[in-house]
Design a protein around this motif. Structure first.
Motif, PDB file in Angstrom:
ATOM      1  N   PHE A  13       8.551  -4.919   7.186  1.00  0.00           N
ATOM      2  CA  PHE A  13       8.346  -3.541   6.750  1.00  0.00           C
ATOM      3  C   PHE A  13       9.329  -3.071   5.679  1.00  0.00           C
ATOM      4  N   PRO A  14      10.649  -3.275   5.835  1.00  0.00           N
ATOM      5  CA  PRO A  14      11.553  -2.834   4.757  1.00  0.00           C
ATOM      6  C   PRO A  14      11.302  -3.564   3.436  1.00  0.00           C
ATOM      7  N   LEU A  15      11.003  -4.855   3.517  1.00  0.00           N
ATOM      8  CA  LEU A  15      10.685  -5.610   2.305  1.00  0.00           C
ATOM      9  C   LEU A  15       9.403  -5.093   1.670  1.00  0.00           C
ATOM     10  N   ALA A  16       8.409  -4.794   2.487  1.00  0.00           N
ATOM     11  CA  ALA A  16       7.141  -4.270   1.978  1.00  0.00           C
ATOM     12  C   ALA A  16       7.338  -2.914   1.316  1.00  0.00           C
ATOM     13  N   LEU A  17       8.168  -2.090   1.899  1.00  0.00           N
ATOM     14  CA  LEU A  17       8.446  -0.778   1.311  1.00  0.00           C
ATOM     15  C   LEU A  17       9.111  -0.923  -0.055  1.00  0.00           C
ATOM     16  N   ALA A  18      10.066  -1.839  -0.147  1.00  0.00           N
ATOM     17  CA  ALA A  18      10.747  -2.074  -1.424  1.00  0.00           C
ATOM     18  C   ALA A  18       9.777  -2.633  -2.469  1.00  0.00           C
ATOM     19  N   LEU A  21       7.370   0.136  -3.655  1.00  0.00           N
ATOM     20  CA  LEU A  21       8.046   1.017  -4.601  1.00  0.00           C
ATOM     21  C   LEU A  21       8.295   0.303  -5.919  1.00  0.00           C
ATOM     22  N   GLY A  22       8.578  -0.993  -5.855  1.00  0.00           N
ATOM     23  CA  GLY A  22       8.770  -1.775  -7.072  1.00  0.00           C
ATOM     24  C   GLY A  22       7.512  -1.875  -7.905  1.00  0.00           C
ATOM     25  N   ARG A  23       6.363  -1.962  -7.260  1.00  0.00           N
ATOM     26  CA  ARG A  23       5.101  -2.011  -8.008  1.00  0.00           C
ATOM     27  C   ARG A  23       4.794  -0.688  -8.682  1.00  0.00           C
ATOM     28  N   THR A  78       7.006 -13.546   7.684  1.00  0.00           N
ATOM     29  CA  THR A  78       7.571 -12.274   7.223  1.00  0.00           C
ATOM     30  C   THR A  78       7.238 -12.027   5.761  1.00  0.00           C
ATOM     31  N   LEU A  79       7.427 -13.029   4.911  1.00  0.00           N
ATOM     32  CA  LEU A  79       7.117 -12.868   3.494  1.00  0.00           C
ATOM     33  C   LEU A  79       5.625 -12.660   3.265  1.00  0.00           C
ATOM     34  N   PHE A  80       4.807 -13.346   4.040  1.00  0.00           N
ATOM     35  CA  PHE A  80       3.359 -13.209   3.924  1.00  0.00           C
ATOM     36  C   PHE A  80       2.917 -11.810   4.353  1.00  0.00           C
ATOM     37  N   ALA A  81       3.430 -11.351   5.483  1.00  0.00           N
ATOM     38  CA  ALA A  81       3.062 -10.022   5.991  1.00  0.00           C
ATOM     39  C   ALA A  81       3.580  -8.918   5.085  1.00  0.00           C
ATOM     40  N   ALA A  82       4.734  -9.123   4.474  1.00  0.00           N
ATOM     41  CA  ALA A  82       5.305  -8.103   3.590  1.00  0.00           C
ATOM     42  C   ALA A  82       4.417  -7.866   2.379  1.00  0.00           C
ATOM     43  N   ALA A  83       3.785  -8.902   1.873  1.00  0.00           N
ATOM     44  CA  ALA A  83       2.898  -8.736   0.717  1.00  0.00           C
ATOM     45  C   ALA A  83       1.686  -7.883   1.086  1.00  0.00           C
ATOM     46  N   TYR A  84       1.116  -8.139   2.250  1.00  0.00           N
ATOM     47  CA  TYR A  84      -0.033  -7.344   2.680  1.00  0.00           C
ATOM     48  C   TYR A  84       0.384  -5.912   3.012  1.00  0.00           C
ATOM     49  N   MET A  85       1.518  -5.742   3.670  1.00  0.00           N
ATOM     50  CA  MET A  85       2.002  -4.397   3.987  1.00  0.00           C
ATOM     51  C   MET A  85       2.318  -3.608   2.733  1.00  0.00           C
ATOM     52  N   ALA A  86       2.833  -4.269   1.712  1.00  0.00           N
ATOM     53  CA  ALA A  86       3.156  -3.590   0.464  1.00  0.00           C
ATOM     54  C   ALA A  86       1.899  -2.996  -0.168  1.00  0.00           C
ATOM     55  N   GLU A  87       0.798  -3.712  -0.093  1.00  0.00           N
ATOM     56  CA  GLU A  87      -0.443  -3.177  -0.632  1.00  0.00           C
ATOM     57  C   GLU A  87      -0.936  -2.003   0.193  1.00  0.00           C
ATOM     58  N   VAL A  88      -0.772  -2.051   1.500  1.00  0.00           N
ATOM     59  CA  VAL A  88      -1.176  -0.930   2.349  1.00  0.00           C
ATOM     60  C   VAL A  88      -0.317   0.295   2.051  1.00  0.00           C
ATOM     61  N   ILE A  89       0.979   0.097   1.927  1.00  0.00           N
ATOM     62  CA  ILE A  89       1.893   1.200   1.637  1.00  0.00           C
ATOM     63  C   ILE A  89       1.599   1.774   0.257  1.00  0.00           C
ATOM     64  N   ARG A  90       1.407   0.911  -0.709  1.00  0.00           N
ATOM     65  CA  ARG A  90       1.126   1.362  -2.077  1.00  0.00           C
ATOM     66  C   ARG A  90      -0.182   2.133  -2.145  1.00  0.00           C
ATOM     67  N   GLY A  91      -1.166   1.713  -1.355  1.00  0.00           N
ATOM     68  CA  GLY A  91      -2.478   2.393  -1.345  1.00  0.00           C
ATOM     69  C   GLY A  91      -2.372   3.748  -0.733  1.00  0.00           C
TER      70      GLY A  91
END
Length: 91
Positions: A13-18, A21-23, A78-91
């Motif tokens: 989750f913290p990686l996905a949030l970062a 925000l980076g995207r 963790t890295l795999f899930a962070a990529a998917y979570m990042a898209e959910v957060i960004r959306g």
């Protein structure tokens, strides 16, 4: 199995949030790195990530260093899930 999934989700989750925000960043270098990470991670099947974490990652480690298989797999999930979570957060 449930404990490792919960732990990897909590670590992702913290990686996905970062990454999300980076995207959204106006800096092109940060936005590009985050976009490449998400697109590469989402484009590779999870079984391939687990295979690379289990068997290929130790080939790139120094001679005397050995990391437990569970830790390597946990990092891959963790890295795999962070990529998917990042898209959910960004959306």
């Amino acid at each position: 199995m449930a404990a490792s999934t919960s732990l990897s989700s909590a670590l992702a989750f913290p990686l996905a949030l970062a990454v999300a925000l980076g995207r959204r960043s106006s800096l092109p270098a940060i936005s590009t790195v985050c976009t490449v990470y998400v697109e590469l991670a989402r484009g590779v099947p999870l079984i391939s990530v687990l295979f690379m974490a289990s068997f290929l990652f130790p080939l790139f480690m120094p001679q005397g260093l050995s990391i437990d298989v569970l830790v390597r797999v946990l990092a891959g999930i963790t890295l795999f899930a962070a990529a998917y979570m990042a898209e959910v957060i960004r959306g």
